[in-house]
Design a protein around this motif. Structure first.
Motif, PDB file in Angstrom:
ATOM      1  N   GLN A 145     -30.903 -41.531-107.028  1.00  0.00           N
ATOM      2  CA  GLN A 145     -32.249 -41.524-107.587  1.00  0.00           C
ATOM      3  C   GLN A 145     -32.154 -41.588-109.107  1.00  0.00           C
ATOM      4  OE1 GLN A 145     -33.239 -37.743-105.183  1.00  0.00           O
ATOM      5  NE2 GLN A 145     -35.258 -38.593-105.643  1.00  0.00           N
ATOM      6  N   HIS A 146     -33.007 -42.372-109.725  1.00  0.00           N
ATOM      7  CA  HIS A 146     -33.106 -42.382-111.183  1.00  0.00           C
ATOM      8  C   HIS A 146     -34.422 -43.044-111.557  1.00  0.00           C
ATOM      9  CE1 HIS A 146     -31.972 -46.696-111.368  1.00  0.00           C
ATOM     10  NE2 HIS A 146     -31.166 -46.392-110.374  1.00  0.00           N
ATOM     11  N   THR A 147     -34.735 -43.096-112.846  1.00  0.00           N
ATOM     12  CA  THR A 147     -35.993 -43.687-113.276  1.00  0.00           C
ATOM     13  C   THR A 147     -35.938 -45.199-113.182  1.00  0.00           C
ATOM     14  OG1 THR A 147     -35.232 -43.693-115.562  1.00  0.00           O
ATOM     15  CG2 THR A 147     -36.508 -41.786-114.840  1.00  0.00           C
ATOM     16  N   GLY A 148     -37.108 -45.836-113.196  1.00  0.00           N
ATOM     17  CA  GLY A 148     -37.187 -47.284-113.181  1.00  0.00           C
ATOM     18  C   GLY A 148     -37.583 -47.843-111.827  1.00  0.00           C
ATOM     19  N   GLU A 149     -37.357 -49.136-111.653  1.00  0.00           N
ATOM     20  CA  GLU A 149     -37.628 -49.833-110.402  1.00  0.00           C
ATOM     21  C   GLU A 149     -36.446 -50.721-110.043  1.00  0.00           C
ATOM     22  OE1 GLU A 149     -42.350 -50.560-109.694  1.00  0.00           O
ATOM     23  OE2 GLU A 149     -41.291 -52.042-110.911  1.00  0.00           O
ATOM     24  N   LYS A 150     -36.363 -51.067-108.759  1.00  0.00           N
ATOM     25  CA  LYS A 150     -35.366 -52.022-108.292  1.00  0.00           C
ATOM     26  C   LYS A 150     -36.050 -53.061-107.409  1.00  0.00           C
ATOM     27  CE  LYS A 150     -31.308 -49.108-108.692  1.00  0.00           C
ATOM     28  NZ  LYS A 150     -30.149 -48.461-108.034  1.00  0.00           N
ATOM     29  N   ALA A 151     -35.516 -54.271-107.454  1.00  0.00           N
ATOM     30  CA  ALA A 151     -36.038 -55.350-106.630  1.00  0.00           C
ATOM     31  C   ALA A 151     -34.885 -56.282-106.311  1.00  0.00           C
ATOM     32  CB  ALA A 151     -37.153 -56.105-107.358  1.00  0.00           C
ATOM     33  N   GLY A 152     -35.057 -57.096-105.292  1.00  0.00           N
ATOM     34  CA  GLY A 152     -33.981 -58.011-104.939  1.00  0.00           C
ATOM     35  C   GLY A 152     -34.411 -59.075-103.953  1.00  0.00           C
ATOM     36  N   TYR A 153     -33.518 -60.038-103.759  1.00  0.00           N
ATOM     37  CA  TYR A 153     -33.737 -61.173-102.864  1.00  0.00           C
ATOM     38  C   TYR A 153     -32.421 -61.479-102.157  1.00  0.00           C
ATOM     39  CZ  TYR A 153     -34.700 -65.980-101.337  1.00  0.00           C
ATOM     40  OH  TYR A 153     -34.860 -67.124-100.592  1.00  0.00           O
ATOM     41  N   GLN A 192     -20.010 -60.538 -91.778  1.00  0.00           N
ATOM     42  CA  GLN A 192     -20.133 -61.670 -92.692  1.00  0.00           C
ATOM     43  C   GLN A 192     -20.485 -61.162 -94.093  1.00  0.00           C
ATOM     44  OE1 GLN A 192     -19.481 -64.828 -91.719  1.00  0.00           O
ATOM     45  NE2 GLN A 192     -19.066 -64.085 -89.635  1.00  0.00           N
ATOM     46  N   ALA A 193     -19.949 -61.810 -95.109  1.00  0.00           N
ATOM     47  CA  ALA A 193     -20.276 -61.437 -96.481  1.00  0.00           C
ATOM     48  C   ALA A 193     -21.750 -61.703 -96.751  1.00  0.00           C
ATOM     49  CB  ALA A 193     -19.415 -62.217 -97.469  1.00  0.00           C
ATOM     50  N   ALA A 194     -22.338 -60.906 -97.625  1.00  0.00           N
ATOM     51  CA  ALA A 194     -23.741 -61.065 -98.010  1.00  0.00           C
ATOM     52  C   ALA A 194     -23.822 -61.283 -99.516  1.00  0.00           C
ATOM     53  CB  ALA A 194     -24.551 -59.829 -97.628  1.00  0.00           C
ATOM     54  N   ARG A 195     -24.819 -62.069 -99.934  1.00  0.00           N
ATOM     55  CA  ARG A 195     -25.070 -62.307-101.351  1.00  0.00           C
ATOM     56  C   ARG A 195     -26.513 -61.941-101.650  1.00  0.00           C
ATOM     57  NH1 ARG A 195     -25.064 -67.648-102.099  1.00  0.00           N
ATOM     58  NH2 ARG A 195     -25.066 -67.465-104.354  1.00  0.00           N
ATOM     59  N   VAL A 196     -26.702 -61.167-102.731  1.00  0.00           N
ATOM     60  CA  VAL A 196     -28.021 -60.616-103.044  1.00  0.00           C
ATOM     61  C   VAL A 196     -28.282 -60.745-104.543  1.00  0.00           C
ATOM     62  CG1 VAL A 196     -29.480 -58.552-102.961  1.00  0.00           C
ATOM     63  CG2 VAL A 196     -27.730 -58.925-101.190  1.00  0.00           C
ATOM     64  N   ILE A 197     -29.472 -61.202-104.912  1.00  0.00           N
ATOM     65  CA  ILE A 197     -29.933 -61.090-106.292  1.00  0.00           C
ATOM     66  C   ILE A 197     -30.556 -59.709-106.451  1.00  0.00           C
ATOM     67  CG2 ILE A 197     -31.548 -61.940-108.027  1.00  0.00           C
ATOM     68  CD1 ILE A 197     -29.207 -63.799-107.564  1.00  0.00           C
ATOM     69  N   TRP A 198     -30.080 -58.951-107.445  1.00  0.00           N
ATOM     70  CA  TRP A 198     -30.473 -57.545-107.599  1.00  0.00           C
ATOM     71  C   TRP A 198     -31.023 -57.341-108.999  1.00  0.00           C
ATOM     72  CZ3 TRP A 198     -29.878 -53.825-103.735  1.00  0.00           C
ATOM     73  CH2 TRP A 198     -30.124 -52.488-104.112  1.00  0.00           C
ATOM     74  N   VAL A 199     -32.209 -56.739-109.078  1.00  0.00           N
ATOM     75  CA  VAL A 199     -32.880 -56.492-110.355  1.00  0.00           C
ATOM     76  C   VAL A 199     -33.091 -54.994-110.528  1.00  0.00           C
ATOM     77  CG1 VAL A 199     -34.884 -57.012-111.791  1.00  0.00           C
ATOM     78  CG2 VAL A 199     -34.090 -58.694-110.108  1.00  0.00           C
ATOM     79  N   THR A 200     -32.772 -54.475-111.702  1.00  0.00           N
ATOM     80  CA  THR A 200     -32.970 -53.061-112.019  1.00  0.00           C
ATOM     81  C   THR A 200     -33.687 -52.936-113.355  1.00  0.00           C
ATOM     82  OG1 THR A 200     -30.959 -52.389-110.852  1.00  0.00           O
ATOM     83  CG2 THR A 200     -31.835 -50.856-112.458  1.00  0.00           C
ATOM     84  N   THR A 201     -34.794 -52.194-113.377  1.00  0.00           N
ATOM     85  CA  THR A 201     -35.402 -51.826-114.653  1.00  0.00           C
ATOM     86  C   THR A 201     -34.933 -50.410-114.973  1.00  0.00           C
ATOM     87  OG1 THR A 201     -37.416 -50.935-113.652  1.00  0.00           O
ATOM     88  CG2 THR A 201     -37.425 -53.267-114.255  1.00  0.00           C
ATOM     89  N   LEU A 202     -34.681 -50.150-116.241  1.00  0.00           N
ATOM     90  CA  LEU A 202     -33.961 -48.947-116.626  1.00  0.00           C
ATOM     91  C   LEU A 202     -34.851 -47.774-116.999  1.00  0.00           C
ATOM     92  CD1 LEU A 202     -31.114 -50.561-118.717  1.00  0.00           C
ATOM     93  CD2 LEU A 202     -31.201 -50.079-116.277  1.00  0.00           C
ATOM     94  N   GLN A 203     -36.106 -48.019-117.350  1.00  0.00           N
ATOM     95  CA  GLN A 203     -36.968 -46.922-117.774  1.00  0.00           C
ATOM     96  C   GLN A 203     -38.340 -47.083-117.167  1.00  0.00           C
ATOM     97  OE1 GLN A 203     -37.139 -46.453-121.993  1.00  0.00           O
ATOM     98  NE2 GLN A 203     -34.944 -46.216-122.235  1.00  0.00           N
ATOM     99  N   GLN A 204     -38.931 -45.958-116.832  1.00  0.00           N
ATOM    100  CA  GLN A 204     -40.304 -45.918-116.332  1.00  0.00           C
ATOM    101  C   GLN A 204     -40.871 -44.575-116.748  1.00  0.00           C
ATOM    102  OE1 GLN A 204     -41.047 -47.495-112.360  1.00  0.00           O
ATOM    103  NE2 GLN A 204     -42.357 -45.766-111.951  1.00  0.00           N
ATOM    104  N   THR A 205     -41.757 -44.582-117.717  1.00  0.00           N
ATOM    105  CA  THR A 205     -42.139 -43.358-118.404  1.00  0.00           C
ATOM    106  C   THR A 205     -42.817 -42.335-117.518  1.00  0.00           C
ATOM    107  OG1 THR A 205     -44.224 -44.410-119.045  1.00  0.00           O
ATOM    108  CG2 THR A 205     -42.396 -44.543-120.601  1.00  0.00           C
ATOM    109  N   ASP A 206     -43.396 -42.772-116.390  1.00  0.00           N
ATOM    110  CA  ASP A 206     -44.096 -41.816-115.547  1.00  0.00           C
ATOM    111  C   ASP A 206     -43.244 -41.294-114.410  1.00  0.00           C
ATOM    112  OD1 ASP A 206     -46.012 -44.179-113.470  1.00  0.00           O
ATOM    113  OD2 ASP A 206     -43.937 -44.157-114.189  1.00  0.00           O
ATOM    114  N   SER A 207     -41.906 -41.547-114.438  1.00  0.00           N
ATOM    115  CA  SER A 207     -41.025 -41.059-113.386  1.00  0.00           C
ATOM    116  C   SER A 207     -39.933 -40.194-113.999  1.00  0.00           C
ATOM    117  CB  SER A 207     -40.375 -42.224-112.636  1.00  0.00           C
ATOM    118  OG  SER A 207     -41.346 -42.922-111.898  1.00  0.00           O
ATOM    119  N   PRO A 208     -39.695 -39.000-113.475  1.00  0.00           N
ATOM    120  CA  PRO A 208     -38.626 -38.144-113.997  1.00  0.00           C
ATOM    121  C   PRO A 208     -37.265 -38.655-113.587  1.00  0.00           C
ATOM    122  CG  PRO A 208     -39.616 -37.153-112.041  1.00  0.00           C
ATOM    123  CD  PRO A 208     -40.436 -38.375-112.361  1.00  0.00           C
ATOM    124  N   ALA A 209     -36.252 -38.295-114.349  1.00  0.00           N
ATOM    125  CA  ALA A 209     -34.884 -38.699-114.015  1.00  0.00           C
ATOM    126  C   ALA A 209     -34.421 -37.981-112.771  1.00  0.00           C
ATOM    127  CB  ALA A 209     -33.944 -38.379-115.192  1.00  0.00           C
ATOM    128  N   GLY A 210     -33.690 -38.720-111.917  1.00  0.00           N
ATOM    129  CA  GLY A 210     -33.172 -38.116-110.701  1.00  0.00           C
ATOM    130  C   GLY A 210     -31.788 -37.586-110.884  1.00  0.00           C
TER     131      GLY A 210
END
Length: 210
Positions: A145-153, A192-210
């Motif tokens: 857990q940590h602040t920010g958001e994650k997304a992927g494809y 089978q191997a998997a390939r993923v595009i992974w996006v991480t945002t590092l800060q989100q002011t309204d979420s406490p650090a995990g």
């Protein structure tokens, strides 16, 4: 999930002979970042929740970190996780652009994961990666857990994404987004191997650090 690298794995996975050098470089990077921040091993242990022994082993290349461990270290040392990547030898390094042959790699042989940085070097609010997960690869054995958001494809193969103890199996063409404060981890349970595009945002002011 904790086996060493496979020489017959997908492009970008290191040979067994390279594993020692990878471990050594990661350990030196952790130690130098810790010393530069003026922190003791105990300080880093307190910030990450990892044991003194684990951090000492990582610095001495006696243990190979998981993605979860590196994320905890990056938060504790206040650097992007990309600081742990291998530096590129190419001269084609630009401030805002990353060429295909200039991607920096993070090869976690014990976890079976290869991360390629798709964003330029330096601090920013967003990180973009291409992940290759060998069969059985995982982010680690514990939730993160940590602040920010994650997304992927999902580009190919399958990814099992655990969000707050619920498993979601994603196939090629599927995508996701979630607040990083939600307990999360992932693995590749297939052969089978998997390939993923992974996006991480590092800060989100309204979420406490995990």
């Amino acid at each position: 999930m904790d086996g060493r690298g496979n020489t017959n794995g997908p492009k970008g996975v290191p040979t067994i002979e390279a594993d020692g050098a990878i471990d050594q470089r990661l350990g030196e990077t952790v130690r130098l970042l810790r010393q530069r921040a003026g922190l003791s091993i105990q300080d880093v242990a307190t910030r990450t929740g990892l044991s003194n022994g684990m951090i000492s082993q990582l610095e001495r290349a006696r243990a190979m970190p998981s993605i979860r461990t590196l994320r905890l270290l990056s938060i504790a040392l206040e650097v992007p996780i990309s600081y742990f990547f291998e530096t590129t030898d190419t001269a084609d390094v630009q401030q805002y652009i990353v060429r295909k042959n200039s991607r920096r790699l993070l090869r976690l042989t014990a976890s079976g994961v290869v991360k390629e940085a798709l964003t330029p070097e330096g601090k920013g609010q967003l990180e973009l990666y291409e992940l290759t997960l060998n069969p059985g690869a995982s982010s680690g054995t514990d939730f993160l857990q940590h602040t920010g958001e994650k997304a992927g494809y999902i580009l190919s193969g399958s990814l099992r994404l655990w969000l707050d103890n619920q498993a979601h199996v994603l196939e090629a063409g599927d995508s996701f987004r979630f607040p990083s404060i939600v307990p999360h981890m992932f693995d590749n349970p297939t052969q089978q191997a998997a390939r993923v595009i992974w996006v991480t945002t590092l800060q989100q002011t309204d979420s406490p650090a995990g």
